[in-house]
Scaffold this motif. Structure first.
Motif, PDB file in Angstrom:
ATOM      1  N   ARG A   1       1.399  -7.712  -5.690  1.00 32.78           N
ATOM      2  CA  ARG A   1       0.994  -7.088  -4.418  1.00 32.78           C
ATOM      3  C   ARG A   1       0.488  -8.146  -3.442  1.00 32.78           C
ATOM      4  O   ARG A   1       0.756  -8.077  -2.251  1.00 32.78           O
ATOM      5  CB  ARG A   1      -0.065  -6.021  -4.655  1.00 32.78           C
TER       6      ARG A   1
ATOM      7  N   ASP B   1      -5.704   3.523   6.699  1.00 41.64           N
ATOM      8  CA  ASP B   1      -6.093   2.111   6.710  1.00 41.64           C
ATOM      9  C   ASP B   1      -5.425   1.369   7.869  1.00 41.64           C
ATOM     10  O   ASP B   1      -4.253   1.591   8.157  1.00 41.64           O
ATOM     11  CB  ASP B   1      -5.689   1.467   5.375  1.00 41.64           C
TER      12      ASP B   1
ATOM     13  N   LYS C   1      -4.309  -1.425   7.883  1.00 41.60           N
ATOM     14  CA  LYS C   1      -3.173  -2.235   7.449  1.00 41.60           C
ATOM     15  C   LYS C   1      -1.904  -1.400   7.370  1.00 41.60           C
ATOM     16  O   LYS C   1      -0.805  -1.919   7.324  1.00 41.60           O
ATOM     17  CB  LYS C   1      -3.465  -2.870   6.091  1.00 41.60           C
TER      18      LYS C   1
ATOM     19  N   HIS D   1       0.848  -1.201   0.000  1.00 39.17           N
ATOM     20  CA  HIS D   1       0.000   0.000   0.000  1.00 39.17           C
ATOM     21  C   HIS D   1       0.881   1.248   0.000  1.00 39.17           C
ATOM     22  O   HIS D   1       0.582   2.241   0.652  1.00 39.17           O
ATOM     23  CB  HIS D   1      -0.900   0.037   1.231  1.00 39.17           C
TER      24      HIS D   1
ATOM     25  N   SER E   1     -13.111   0.551   1.285  1.00 40.29           N
ATOM     26  CA  SER E   1     -12.408  -0.724   1.230  1.00 40.29           C
ATOM     27  C   SER E   1     -13.360  -1.920   1.176  1.00 40.29           C
ATOM     28  O   SER E   1     -14.479  -1.863   1.658  1.00 40.29           O
ATOM     29  CB  SER E   1     -11.431  -0.864   2.400  1.00 40.29           C
ATOM     30  N   PHE E   2     -12.864  -2.961   0.563  1.00 42.01           N
ATOM     31  CA  PHE E   2     -13.611  -4.210   0.399  1.00 42.01           C
ATOM     32  C   PHE E   2     -14.030  -4.740   1.767  1.00 42.01           C
ATOM     33  O   PHE E   2     -15.173  -5.122   1.977  1.00 42.01           O
ATOM     34  CB  PHE E   2     -12.710  -5.217  -0.298  1.00 42.01           C
ATOM     35  N   SER E   3     -13.107  -4.712   2.709  1.00 43.19           N
ATOM     36  CA  SER E   3     -13.422  -5.253   4.033  1.00 43.19           C
ATOM     37  C   SER E   3     -14.495  -4.429   4.735  1.00 43.19           C
ATOM     38  O   SER E   3     -15.397  -4.982   5.350  1.00 43.19           O
ATOM     39  CB  SER E   3     -12.172  -5.369   4.893  1.00 43.19           C
TER      40      SER E   3
ATOM     41  N   LYS F   1     -11.058 -13.272  -2.687  1.00 43.91           N
ATOM     42  CA  LYS F   1     -11.317 -11.842  -2.848  1.00 43.91           C
ATOM     43  C   LYS F   1     -11.129 -11.328  -4.275  1.00 43.91           C
ATOM     44  O   LYS F   1     -12.036 -10.779  -4.870  1.00 43.91           O
ATOM     45  CB  LYS F   1     -10.421 -11.034  -1.907  1.00 43.91           C
ATOM     46  N   LEU F   2      -9.920 -11.539  -4.812  1.00 42.54           N
ATOM     47  CA  LEU F   2      -9.552 -10.801  -6.024  1.00 42.54           C
ATOM     48  C   LEU F   2     -10.444 -11.125  -7.232  1.00 42.54           C
ATOM     49  O   LEU F   2     -10.844 -10.222  -7.964  1.00 42.54           O
ATOM     50  CB  LEU F   2      -8.073 -11.024  -6.340  1.00 42.54           C
TER      51      LEU F   2
ATOM     52  N   GLN G   1       2.156 -15.529   5.275  1.00 47.28           N
ATOM     53  CA  GLN G   1       1.260 -16.484   4.613  1.00 47.28           C
ATOM     54  C   GLN G   1       2.023 -17.327   3.603  1.00 47.28           C
ATOM     55  O   GLN G   1       2.925 -16.822   2.937  1.00 47.28           O
ATOM     56  CB  GLN G   1       0.204 -15.703   3.807  1.00 47.28           C
TER      57      GLN G   1
ATOM     58  N   PHE H   1       2.160  -8.796   0.111  1.00 49.12           N
ATOM     59  CA  PHE H   1       1.342  -8.754   1.321  1.00 49.12           C
ATOM     60  C   PHE H   1       1.466 -10.080   2.080  1.00 49.12           C
ATOM     61  O   PHE H   1       1.657 -10.109   3.291  1.00 49.12           O
ATOM     62  CB  PHE H   1      -0.127  -8.493   0.943  1.00 49.12           C
ATOM     63  N   SER H   2       1.390 -11.183   1.341  1.00 48.80           N
ATOM     64  CA  SER H   2       1.467 -12.512   1.959  1.00 48.80           C
ATOM     65  C   SER H   2       2.797 -12.699   2.675  1.00 48.80           C
ATOM     66  O   SER H   2       2.833 -13.198   3.803  1.00 48.80           O
ATOM     67  CB  SER H   2       1.315 -13.608   0.898  1.00 48.80           C
TER      68      SER H   2
ATOM     69  N   HIS I   1      -6.272 -16.361  -1.561  1.00 50.55           N
ATOM     70  CA  HIS I   1      -6.720 -14.963  -1.536  1.00 50.55           C
ATOM     71  C   HIS I   1      -7.264 -14.523  -2.899  1.00 50.55           C
ATOM     72  O   HIS I   1      -8.211 -13.742  -2.983  1.00 50.55           O
ATOM     73  CB  HIS I   1      -5.560 -14.069  -1.110  1.00 50.55           C
TER      74      HIS I   1
HETATM   75  P1  ADP Z   1      -9.170  -3.312   1.189  1.00 50.74           P
HETATM   76  O1  ADP Z   1      -8.480  -2.230   1.987  1.00 50.74           O
HETATM   77  O2  ADP Z   1     -10.011  -2.822   0.058  1.00 50.74           O
HETATM   78  O3  ADP Z   1      -9.861  -4.324   2.074  1.00 50.74           O
HETATM   79  P2  ADP Z   1      -6.779  -4.617   1.025  1.00 50.74           P
HETATM   80  O4  ADP Z   1      -6.042  -3.507   1.719  1.00 50.74           O
HETATM   81  O5  ADP Z   1      -7.173  -5.826   1.802  1.00 50.74           O
HETATM   82  O6  ADP Z   1      -8.054  -4.027   0.412  1.00 50.74           O
HETATM   83  O7  ADP Z   1      -5.976  -5.086  -0.195  1.00 50.74           O
HETATM   84  C1  ADP Z   1      -4.895  -4.370  -0.655  1.00 50.74           C
HETATM   85  C2  ADP Z   1      -3.879  -5.283  -1.295  1.00 50.74           C
HETATM   86  O8  ADP Z   1      -3.390  -6.226  -0.356  1.00 50.74           O
HETATM   87  C3  ADP Z   1      -4.494  -6.066  -2.436  1.00 50.74           C
HETATM   88  O9  ADP Z   1      -3.629  -6.083  -3.530  1.00 50.74           O
HETATM   89  C4  ADP Z   1      -4.684  -7.440  -1.854  1.00 50.74           C
HETATM   90  O10 ADP Z   1      -4.566  -8.464  -2.799  1.00 50.74           O
HETATM   91  C5  ADP Z   1      -3.617  -7.547  -0.809  1.00 50.74           C
HETATM   92  N1  ADP Z   1      -4.093  -8.409   0.276  1.00 50.74           N
HETATM   93  C6  ADP Z   1      -4.995  -8.124   1.236  1.00 50.74           C
HETATM   94  N2  ADP Z   1      -5.228  -9.199   2.025  1.00 50.74           N
HETATM   95  C7  ADP Z   1      -4.451 -10.205   1.550  1.00 50.74           C
HETATM   96  C8  ADP Z   1      -4.225 -11.574   1.925  1.00 50.74           C
HETATM   97  N3  ADP Z   1      -4.848 -12.136   2.954  1.00 50.74           N
HETATM   98  N4  ADP Z   1      -3.353 -12.280   1.184  1.00 50.74           N
HETATM   99  C9  ADP Z   1      -2.701 -11.733   0.142  1.00 50.74           C
HETATM  100  N5  ADP Z   1      -2.862 -10.460  -0.254  1.00 50.74           N
HETATM  101  C10 ADP Z   1      -3.726  -9.686   0.428  1.00 50.74           C
END
Ligand code: ADP
Ligand code: NI
Length: 211
Positions: A135, A61, A63, A22, A100-102, A176-177, A145, A139-140, A172
């Motif tokens: 990404r 956020d 995160k 991010h 955000s999606f969440s 989600k994606l 992960q 993130f993973s 993931h």
């Molecule tokens: P939002 O804020 O809309 O919920 P995220 O911040 O979760 O979206 O997603 C931002 C990026 O982080 C995306 O590219 C997403 O694929 C990645 N991401 C979020 N959660 C995971 C996960 N559990 N595993 C892998 N990638 C993740």
């Protein structure tokens, strides 16, 4: 300096330490994608609200920061200091707190303005395609992960607790994606989202063969 440039500099500073995908480059690409959407869909919008929200959308956020409430207060103060009106500040805050999606899945979100819907689509496009794969991997890795586990079938989330549990990077994509293109608000978002999803599916085919 123009207001928007001060906002861009603020976002760059806030996201400088970000290591989960991010970062400021993501904010920049999101802003670029909002321009594409506005152009392709021929939309009439408040460009300042769109661009400011695109750059700022991840600053608060959970995160990116351990204290979102504090970041929200700081941001409100900053926007006031550079001379944004209460209406503009409210419009920007309302977008970045609800896109955000969440938050859409699990908390009561306010309906987004058209400006917000554009930023939401741009942010979703950023999670798809080649950049989206990288990404998710980034993130993973940051969250410990695994890339893939044959014995861990994709669990479709039913509640927040379950969704927040780390699965695998490949899961993931399904959890989600791949759902994102259907959720798009704009015509360009949907079209480009489908194209990017297709690329990821082709990538997975190759990946499974290698595995
Ligand atoms: P939002 O804020 O809309 O919920 P995220 O911040 O979760 O979206 O997603 C931002 C990026 O982080 C995306 O590219 C997403 O694929 C990645 N991401 C979020 N959660 C995971 C996960 N559990 N595993 C892998 N990638 C993740
Ligand atoms: Ni984002």
């Amino acid at each position: 300096m123009k207001k928007i440039n001060k906002i861009i500099a603020y976002a760059q500073k806030q996201l400088a330490q970000e290591k989960t995908g991010h970062d400021f480059e993501h904010a920049k690409r999101t802003a670029f994608l909002t321009e594409q959407i506005i152009k392709e869909d021929k939309l009439q919008v408040d460009d300042f609200i769109v661009t400011a929200s695109a750059y700022l959308h991840d600053v608060i956020d959970d995160k990116v920061t351990v204290n979102p409430e504090k970041k929200i207060r700081e941001l409100q103060l900053f926007l006031k200091e550079i001379g944004c009106s209460i209406e503009k500040i409210d419009a920007i805050l309302s977008i970045i707190q609800n896109l955000s999606f969440s938050s859409e899945m699990f908390t009561q979100t306010k309906p987004l303005s058209l400006e917000g819907k554009i930023v939401q689509d741009a942010d979703r496009l950023e999670a798809l395609g080649a950049g989206g794969i990288l990404r998710a991997a980034y993130f993973s890795g940051a969250h410990g992960q695994a890339i893939y586990d044959k014995n861990k079938p994709s669990l479709y989330f039913r509640n927040k607790k379950e969704y927040r549990q780390p699965t695998t990077m490949i899961n993931h994509m399904y959890e989600k994606l791949f759902l994102l293109p259907d959720l798009m608000n704009t015509t360009y978002g949907k079209k480009e989202g489908m194209r990017r999803k297709k690329f990821m599916q082709d990538f997975l085919q190759e990946f499974y063969e290698e595995w």
